[in-house]
Scaffold this motif. Structure first.
Motif, short mmCIF file in Angstrom:
data_model
loop_
_atom_site.label_atom_id
_atom_site.label_comp_id
_atom_site.label_asym_id
_atom_site.label_seq_id
_atom_site.Cartn_x
_atom_site.Cartn_y
_atom_site.Cartn_z
N MET A 172 -15.76 12.59 44.43
CA MET A 172 -15.20 13.02 42.62
C MET A 172 -13.72 13.82 43.11
O MET A 172 -14.21 14.53 43.86
CB MET A 172 -16.07 13.90 41.98
CG MET A 172 -15.33 14.29 40.44
SD MET A 172 -16.06 15.27 39.55
CE MET A 172 -17.01 17.23 40.30
N LEU A 173 -12.91 13.34 42.76
CA LEU A 173 -11.39 13.38 43.33
C LEU A 173 -10.94 15.09 41.41
O LEU A 173 -11.71 14.29 40.85
CB LEU A 173 -10.43 13.44 43.04
CG LEU A 173 -8.97 13.78 43.38
CD1 LEU A 173 -8.81 15.02 44.56
CD2 LEU A 173 -7.98 12.99 43.24
N ILE A 174 -10.92 16.03 42.62
CA ILE A 174 -11.13 17.40 41.03
C ILE A 174 -9.21 17.94 41.76
O ILE A 174 -9.53 18.13 42.94
CB ILE A 174 -11.47 18.83 41.21
CG1 ILE A 174 -12.72 17.69 40.97
CG2 ILE A 174 -11.57 19.50 40.18
CD1 ILE A 174 -14.08 18.59 40.76
N LYS A 175 -8.23 17.52 40.28
CA LYS A 175 -6.84 18.11 40.91
C LYS A 175 -6.34 19.08 39.82
O LYS A 175 -6.59 18.23 38.37
CB LYS A 175 -5.90 16.70 40.61
CG LYS A 175 -4.59 17.46 40.89
CD LYS A 175 -4.12 16.30 40.70
CE LYS A 175 -2.23 16.69 41.02
NZ LYS A 175 -1.37 15.22 40.75
N PRO A 176 -6.37 20.49 40.39
CA PRO A 176 -5.85 21.27 38.97
C PRO A 176 -3.64 20.70 38.51
O PRO A 176 -3.18 19.72 38.99
CB PRO A 176 -5.39 22.16 39.74
CG PRO A 176 -5.02 22.66 40.78
CD PRO A 176 -5.97 21.50 41.76
N THR A 177 -4.01 20.43 37.00
CA THR A 177 -3.25 20.33 35.96
C THR A 177 -2.29 20.73 35.04
O THR A 177 -1.65 20.48 35.11
CB THR A 177 -4.25 18.95 35.34
OG1 THR A 177 -3.26 18.08 34.15
CG2 THR A 177 -5.19 19.36 34.81
N ALA A 178 -3.44 22.06 34.79
CA ALA A 178 -2.51 23.17 33.77
C ALA A 178 -3.18 24.44 33.91
O ALA A 178 -4.05 24.60 34.44
CB ALA A 178 -2.57 22.48 32.65
N ILE A 179 -2.01 25.15 33.39
CA ILE A 179 -2.85 27.05 33.29
C ILE A 179 -2.32 27.32 32.35
O ILE A 179 -1.24 27.06 30.90
CB ILE A 179 -2.46 27.54 34.58
CG1 ILE A 179 -2.85 28.66 34.25
CG2 ILE A 179 -0.73 27.44 34.29
CD1 ILE A 179 -2.21 29.89 35.67
N LEU A 180 -3.28 28.12 31.55
CA LEU A 180 -3.09 28.07 30.23
C LEU A 180 -2.80 29.76 30.20
O LEU A 180 -3.40 30.62 30.47
CB LEU A 180 -4.53 28.27 29.15
CG LEU A 180 -4.07 26.67 28.63
CD1 LEU A 180 -4.39 25.77 29.55
CD2 LEU A 180 -5.62 27.13 27.17
N ILE A 181 -1.13 30.96 29.84
CA ILE A 181 -0.85 31.39 29.61
C ILE A 181 -0.89 32.33 28.43
O ILE A 181 -0.55 31.86 27.92
CB ILE A 181 -0.31 31.58 30.57
CG1 ILE A 181 -0.48 31.17 31.64
CG2 ILE A 181 0.99 33.30 30.57
CD1 ILE A 181 1.75 31.45 32.28
N HIS A 182 -1.56 33.25 28.06
CA HIS A 182 -2.21 33.87 27.14
C HIS A 182 -1.40 35.11 26.69
O HIS A 182 -1.10 35.76 27.22
CB HIS A 182 -3.86 34.38 26.40
CG HIS A 182 -4.92 32.80 26.51
ND1 HIS A 182 -4.98 32.66 27.97
CD2 HIS A 182 -5.31 32.51 25.74
CE1 HIS A 182 -6.12 31.51 27.26
NE2 HIS A 182 -6.37 31.71 26.25
N VAL A 183 -1.04 34.91 25.68
CA VAL A 183 0.61 36.11 25.32
C VAL A 183 0.37 36.66 24.03
O VAL A 183 -0.87 35.97 23.29
CB VAL A 183 2.18 35.77 25.54
CG1 VAL A 183 1.91 35.20 27.03
CG2 VAL A 183 2.37 33.87 24.86
#
Length: 117
Positions: free
Chosen positions: A1-12
């Protein structure tokens, strides 16, 4: 299984202000506005920064997870980000060979990690 980061949520606390600041912080990011959601994505290569509204479940600020960005010159990146309102939070410190790392606090209390020479 390949897991790759795709996004970061930055809460403001204010999404419009957050998007403007992160567009300055990452000038290479390509903005994509999604009118059906009234939402702007910031694409950095094949990775996405999503600036989202903080709420009672996830607030802004330092909570333990820090995404690190690889930079060519740590000093130049540090100087640029502090010039637009980030504050040095931790470091810089030597980590391996000639590489260093540091953390900066954005104007909303979130942390940005930098790694580089």
């Amino acid at each position: 299984m390949l897991i790759k980061p795709t996004a970061i949520l930055i809460h403001v606390p204010n999404v419009a202000e957050g998007v403007v600041w992160y567009q300055q912080a990452f000038p290479q990011a390509r903005a994509e506005y999604l009118p059906e959601f009234d939402f702007t994505l910031l694409h950095v290569g094949d990775f996405t920064i999503e600036v989202v509204q903080a709420d009672e479940k996830v607030s802004e600020g330092k909570k333990g997870t820090v995404l690190y960005w690889q930079v060519k010159s740590l000093d130049a990146a540090l100087e640029y980000l502090t010039s637009i309102g980030a504050k040095l939070y931790r470091g810089p410190m030597l980590i391996d060979g000639n590489n260093r790392m540091c953390q900066l606090e954005d104007p909303f209390g979130n942390l940005i990690g930098l790694k580089g020479q």
